[in-house]
Design a protein around this motif. Structure first.
Motif, PDB file in Angstrom:
ATOM      1  N   ALA A  52       0.844  -1.194   0.000  1.00  0.00           N
ATOM      2  CA  ALA A  52       0.000   0.000   0.000  1.00  0.00           C
ATOM      3  C   ALA A  52       0.878   1.242   0.000  1.00  0.00           C
ATOM      4  CB  ALA A  52      -0.917  -0.005   1.214  1.00  0.00           C
ATOM      5  N   ILE A  53       0.614   2.145  -0.925  1.00  0.00           N
ATOM      6  CA  ILE A  53       1.384   3.370  -1.087  1.00  0.00           C
ATOM      7  C   ILE A  53       0.418   4.545  -1.050  1.00  0.00           C
ATOM      8  CG2 ILE A  53       2.914   4.672  -2.641  1.00  0.00           C
ATOM      9  CD1 ILE A  53       3.647   1.864  -3.840  1.00  0.00           C
ATOM     10  N   TRP A  54       0.795   5.592  -0.336  1.00  0.00           N
ATOM     11  CA  TRP A  54      -0.009   6.805  -0.370  1.00  0.00           C
ATOM     12  C   TRP A  54       0.893   7.994  -0.678  1.00  0.00           C
ATOM     13  CZ3 TRP A  54       0.951   3.892   3.962  1.00  0.00           C
ATOM     14  CH2 TRP A  54       1.652   4.494   5.013  1.00  0.00           C
ATOM     15  N   GLU A  55       0.269   9.155  -0.888  1.00  0.00           N
ATOM     16  CA  GLU A  55       0.888  10.399  -1.345  1.00  0.00           C
ATOM     17  C   GLU A  55       1.118  10.352  -2.857  1.00  0.00           C
ATOM     18  OE1 GLU A  55       1.048  13.219   0.239  1.00  0.00           O
ATOM     19  OE2 GLU A  55       0.299  12.249   2.061  1.00  0.00           O
ATOM     20  N   SER A  56       0.374  11.208  -3.561  1.00  0.00           N
ATOM     21  CA  SER A  56       0.389  11.150  -5.024  1.00  0.00           C
ATOM     22  C   SER A  56       1.764  11.472  -5.606  1.00  0.00           C
ATOM     23  CB  SER A  56      -0.674  12.087  -5.604  1.00  0.00           C
ATOM     24  OG  SER A  56      -0.431  13.430  -5.224  1.00  0.00           O
ATOM     25  N   GLY A  57       2.517  12.388  -4.971  1.00  0.00           N
ATOM     26  CA  GLY A  57       3.854  12.676  -5.478  1.00  0.00           C
ATOM     27  C   GLY A  57       4.766  11.467  -5.406  1.00  0.00           C
ATOM     28  N   ALA A  58       4.667  10.718  -4.315  1.00  0.00           N
ATOM     29  CA  ALA A  58       5.463   9.491  -4.189  1.00  0.00           C
ATOM     30  C   ALA A  58       5.044   8.474  -5.243  1.00  0.00           C
ATOM     31  CB  ALA A  58       5.304   8.905  -2.784  1.00  0.00           C
ATOM     32  N   MET A  59       3.745   8.360  -5.485  1.00  0.00           N
ATOM     33  CA  MET A  59       3.253   7.437  -6.513  1.00  0.00           C
ATOM     34  C   MET A  59       3.825   7.800  -7.879  1.00  0.00           C
ATOM     35  SD  MET A  59      -0.730   7.114  -5.436  1.00  0.00           S
ATOM     36  CE  MET A  59      -1.189   6.872  -3.717  1.00  0.00           C
ATOM     37  N   ILE A  60       3.818   9.090  -8.189  1.00  0.00           N
ATOM     38  CA  ILE A  60       4.326   9.527  -9.482  1.00  0.00           C
ATOM     39  C   ILE A  60       5.801   9.165  -9.629  1.00  0.00           C
ATOM     40  CG2 ILE A  60       4.942  11.606 -10.802  1.00  0.00           C
ATOM     41  CD1 ILE A  60       2.225  12.770  -9.853  1.00  0.00           C
ATOM     42  N   GLU A  61       6.592   9.431  -8.597  1.00  0.00           N
ATOM     43  CA  GLU A  61       8.013   9.075  -8.674  1.00  0.00           C
ATOM     44  C   GLU A  61       8.209   7.575  -8.841  1.00  0.00           C
ATOM     45  OE1 GLU A  61      11.016  10.993  -6.298  1.00  0.00           O
ATOM     46  OE2 GLU A  61       9.514  12.350  -5.449  1.00  0.00           O
ATOM     47  N   LEU A  62       7.503   6.787  -8.043  1.00  0.00           N
ATOM     48  CA  LEU A  62       7.662   5.329  -8.100  1.00  0.00           C
ATOM     49  C   LEU A  62       7.226   4.768  -9.451  1.00  0.00           C
ATOM     50  CD1 LEU A  62       6.410   4.412  -4.531  1.00  0.00           C
ATOM     51  CD2 LEU A  62       8.724   4.048  -5.400  1.00  0.00           C
ATOM     52  N   LEU A  63       6.110   5.253  -9.967  1.00  0.00           N
ATOM     53  CA  LEU A  63       5.607   4.730 -11.240  1.00  0.00           C
ATOM     54  C   LEU A  63       6.543   5.100 -12.390  1.00  0.00           C
ATOM     55  CD1 LEU A  63       1.799   5.416 -10.759  1.00  0.00           C
ATOM     56  CD2 LEU A  63       2.885   3.166 -10.887  1.00  0.00           C
ATOM     57  N   CYS A  64       7.078   6.320 -12.365  1.00  0.00           N
ATOM     58  CA  CYS A  64       8.014   6.704 -13.428  1.00  0.00           C
ATOM     59  C   CYS A  64       9.309   5.902 -13.338  1.00  0.00           C
ATOM     60  CB  CYS A  64       8.303   8.203 -13.354  1.00  0.00           C
ATOM     61  SG  CYS A  64       6.921   9.242 -13.904  1.00  0.00           S
ATOM     62  N   GLU A  65       9.769   5.630 -12.127  1.00  0.00           N
ATOM     63  CA  GLU A  65      10.962   4.790 -11.969  1.00  0.00           C
ATOM     64  C   GLU A  65      10.695   3.363 -12.427  1.00  0.00           C
ATOM     65  OE1 GLU A  65      12.003   5.096  -7.866  1.00  0.00           O
ATOM     66  OE2 GLU A  65      12.521   7.219  -7.996  1.00  0.00           O
ATOM     67  N   ARG A  66       9.509   2.869 -12.098  1.00  0.00           N
ATOM     68  CA  ARG A  66       9.187   1.462 -12.391  1.00  0.00           C
ATOM     69  C   ARG A  66       9.004   1.238 -13.883  1.00  0.00           C
ATOM     70  NH1 ARG A  66       6.435  -2.597  -9.371  1.00  0.00           N
ATOM     71  NH2 ARG A  66       6.275  -4.444 -10.687  1.00  0.00           N
TER      72      ARG A  66
END
Length: 213
Positions: free
Chosen positions: A62-76
């Motif tokens: 489970a991940i929260w905070e949209s900025g963190a999601m954006i960073e993780l998804l772009c890295e992934r």
């Protein structure tokens, strides 16, 4: 293939994560939640302890905070970000997270105009101050733009900021900011933007006027 579930309220910050996933072409299971007290229930708090959208389940985490999601998804998924060492890395991070600065002011207006349902609960002073702060954020975007996008090409920074502008424009008009208006049009002309829209959202009006004090 990643196992992804996005917990989503239309016309909220989760729009930016869904839009990004559509841009990346990543399969996602979208679970739509109402904009109500169910976000404070045990099931949702297990995903986001702040009781806010978005919440993202990525491979069982489970991940929260949209900025963190954006960073993780772009890295992934290797697109629409600026990796460490890229000359635009700092600017990309600044604008991805600037979206939250703008969103905080839009959220304060949303609380006043939408969430607080009785006139006696609302503060015209707060509404005016927060709408003016949205305008200052719009000025920063207008000053930044010299080409088609915030950076040298379209990126997740455009996704994050354009979604925040889409919220903020309900409380402060874009007005005489021609570069920002044209940029927002380009962002919202993208097929992935259209693919991320739909469902019963937070707002019932296109624009919310500040009442007289």
């Amino acid at each position: 293939m990643a196992d992804i579930t996005l917990h989503h309220v239309p016309q909220s910050r989760s729009d930016r994560v869904l839009w990004l996933l559509r841009e990346l072409g990543v399969a996602v299971d979208v679970r739509i939640w109402p904009f109500d007290k169910s976000l404070r229930g045990r099931d949702f708090l297990a995903l986001n302890p702040a009781g806010r959208v978005p919440a993202l389940e990525l491979d069982g985490q489970a991940i929260w905070e949209s900025g963190a999601m954006i960073e993780l998804l772009c890295e992934r998924f290797g697109q629409l970000g600026r990796p460490p060492g890229d000359p635009e890395r700092a600017a990309w991070l600044i604008w991805v997270h600037f979206a939250e600065t703008l969103s905080q002011h839009a959220a304060a207006c949303t609380q006043q105009h939408v969430a607080l349902r009785e006139d006696w609960m609302r503060s015209p002073t707060v509404m005016k101050i927060e709408a003016a702060r949205i305008g200052k954020c719009f000025d920063a975007i207008e000053a930044r733009l010299s080409g088609d996008w915030l950076l040298t090409g379209f990126s997740a920074a455009d996704v994050a900021v354009a979604q925040a502008v889409d919220m903020g424009r309900r409380f402060h008009r874009i007005g005489a900011r021609p570069r920002m208006a044209a940029w927002l049009d380009r962002c919202q002309a993208r097929p992935a933007w259209a693919a991320s829209q739909g469902g019963v959202g937070v707002y019932t009006q296109e624009f919310y006027e500040v009442p007289d004090a």
